[in-house]
Design an enzyme around this catalytic site. Structure first.
Site, PDB file in Angstrom:
ATOM      1  N   SER A 190       5.431  12.730   3.869  1.00 60.53           N
ATOM      2  CA  SER A 190       4.867  11.399   3.608  1.00 60.53           C
ATOM      3  C   SER A 190       5.984  10.368   3.631  1.00 60.53           C
ATOM      4  O   SER A 190       6.620  10.186   4.671  1.00 60.53           O
ATOM      5  CB  SER A 190       4.115  11.396   2.269  1.00 60.53           C
ATOM      6  N   THR A 191       6.280   9.732   2.496  1.00 58.90           N
ATOM      7  CA  THR A 191       7.287   8.679   2.461  1.00 58.90           C
ATOM      8  C   THR A 191       8.642   9.206   2.932  1.00 58.90           C
ATOM      9  O   THR A 191       9.160  10.166   2.390  1.00 58.90           O
ATOM     10  CB  THR A 191       7.428   8.125   1.031  1.00 58.90           C
ATOM     11  N   HIS A 219       1.378  11.634   6.267  1.00 60.36           N
ATOM     12  CA  HIS A 219       0.502  10.575   5.767  1.00 60.36           C
ATOM     13  C   HIS A 219       0.738   9.304   6.578  1.00 60.36           C
ATOM     14  O   HIS A 219       1.747   8.633   6.407  1.00 60.36           O
ATOM     15  CB  HIS A 219       0.785  10.296   4.286  1.00 60.36           C
ATOM     16  N   ASP A 315       1.034  16.177  -2.868  1.00 61.68           N
ATOM     17  CA  ASP A 315       0.308  16.813  -1.773  1.00 61.68           C
ATOM     18  C   ASP A 315       1.166  17.912  -1.150  1.00 61.68           C
ATOM     19  O   ASP A 315       2.334  17.703  -0.833  1.00 61.68           O
ATOM     20  CB  ASP A 315      -0.058  15.768  -0.720  1.00 61.68           C
TER      21      ASP A 315
END
Length: 374
Positions: A190-191, A219, A315
């Protein structure tokens, strides 16, 4: 610091950010040149940087900002178009930490809650990362034998010798890696994920490549995932694409979960087939890593190697446990090299990992493990 040529947008973003007591906007300017100059007067942790501006646009300003303030975290901000997605991905390759897709009108900026929450969450997470990087050195008890080296990736570890390590103030128990050569590689991020994916996929190519399919859930919104696949294909030297519903998985290819769709795997006869669903978001995300991991564990059993890279939230942790409980192998990126040690940290602290590795070591580990002789 907020950088946008629209005074209205600057004002709205400032109010959104300062609605959280942990955030203070100490500078607000209208173009990239003014942003570079502002760094002479302000000690900034995070910059929200618009792409399209007069005098100096965001992509031109990016290297100047990073040169003047090497520890600053930069969030690229743009409306969702294919062109802006392409520019944002190039900015991430060039050193930006994250991106946000801002609504196309001030009315949507004012009324929408998703953008507000995303902006606040990302700025807070990156601000914390900037402070960690710029503060006193952290002591991480990570003796070499405790995190298996890439050279040891192909060797089984007996349960009595499974080590532990300390990160983020918590003891992490490692478990043995599987004895089987994996049939699939699964990655969640993600990030900070795009940069991490470029490093890992490029590193696998440099190490000599692998033959297994690679399934990735990052994401990202639609449009961005299309561009991400193109960048990964170029960097990895493999055929990379957004997944299509009903597509048969083939060796040596990279499949990216499309924005707003969960990517799952099903068994159909002797084939493994991709399924795209719009089931409810998990961990506030769609696509999400957990459903992909669960379906891969069901389809491939113990012949899975999963990696959880940098990202906010948790997640991947629950899905990683499903893979580990099925006999597969899970690894995570370490805290020191993660932009945000949320997802990999939660996975590591769940006790499901066989290794917690610095980002440069992830590709050698995957290459060694995927090419092991059994």
């Amino acid at each position: 610091m907020v950088v946008d040529d629209s005074a209205v947008v600057r004002g709205l973003e400032t109010r959104i950010l300062e609605s959280d007591p942990a955030i203070s906007v100490i500078a607000s300017v209208g173009n990239g040149q003014a942003a570079v100059q502002a760094l002479d007067r302000h000690d900034v942790e995070v910059i929200v940087l618009d792409i399209e501006m007069p005098v100096m646009d965001g992509i031109t300003a990016l290297p100047h900002l990073l040169k003047k303030a090497p520890g600053v975290k930069i969030v690229m901000s743009s409306t969702l178009t294919a062109r802006n997605a392409e520019i944002s991905l190039k900015a991430l390759e060039a050193g930006a930490s994250e991106y946000v897709t801002k609504p196309s009108s001030s009315r949507e900026l004012t009324g929408g809650t998703d953008f507000k929450q995303e902006l606040v969450d990302k700025v807070k997470a990156l601000g914390a990362a900037a402070r960690r990087a710029g503060g006193a050195p952290r002591t991480l008890a990570r003796p070499a034998p405790l995190t298996p080296s890439p050279a040891a990736a192909g060797a089984a570890t007996t349960p009595s010798r499974v080590p532990s390590l300390h990160q983020a103030g918590a003891q992490i128990q490692l478990r043995p890696a599987a004895n089987d050569r994996p049939d699939v590689i699964a990655i969640g991020s993600s990030t900070g994920g795009p940069q991490a994916l470029f490093t890992v996929l490029g590193g696998i190519k440099k190490a000599g490549g692998i033959t297994q399919p690679i399934l990735i859930t990052q994401h990202m919104p639609a449009t961005f995932t299309t561009i991400l696949a193109e960048h990964i294909g170029r960097i990895a030297g493999l055929q990379a694409k957004e997944a299509e519903n009903g597509e048969v998985i083939q060796n040596g290819r990279v499949y990216i979960a499309p924005g707003d769709w969960h990517m799952l795997v099903e068994t159909k006869g002797t084939d493994k087939v991709l399924r795209l669903t719009q089931d409810p978001p998990e961990n506030f995300c769609r696509p999400a890593v957990d459903p992909m991991f669960r379906s891969i564990a069901k389809a491939y059993g113990r012949r899975v190697l999963a990696a959880v890279l940098t990202g906010m939230g948790s997640d991947g942790a629950r899905g990683g446990k499903v893979i580990a409980d099925a006999g597969g192998t899970v690894i995570a990126q370490d805290e020191a090299t993660s932009v945000v040690w949320g997802m990999p940290g939660a996975t590591a602290q769940a006790g499901v990992c066989s290794a917690v590795l610095p980002l440069p070591d992830v590709a050698p580990y995957i290459h060694k493990f995927a090419n092991r002789r059994v």
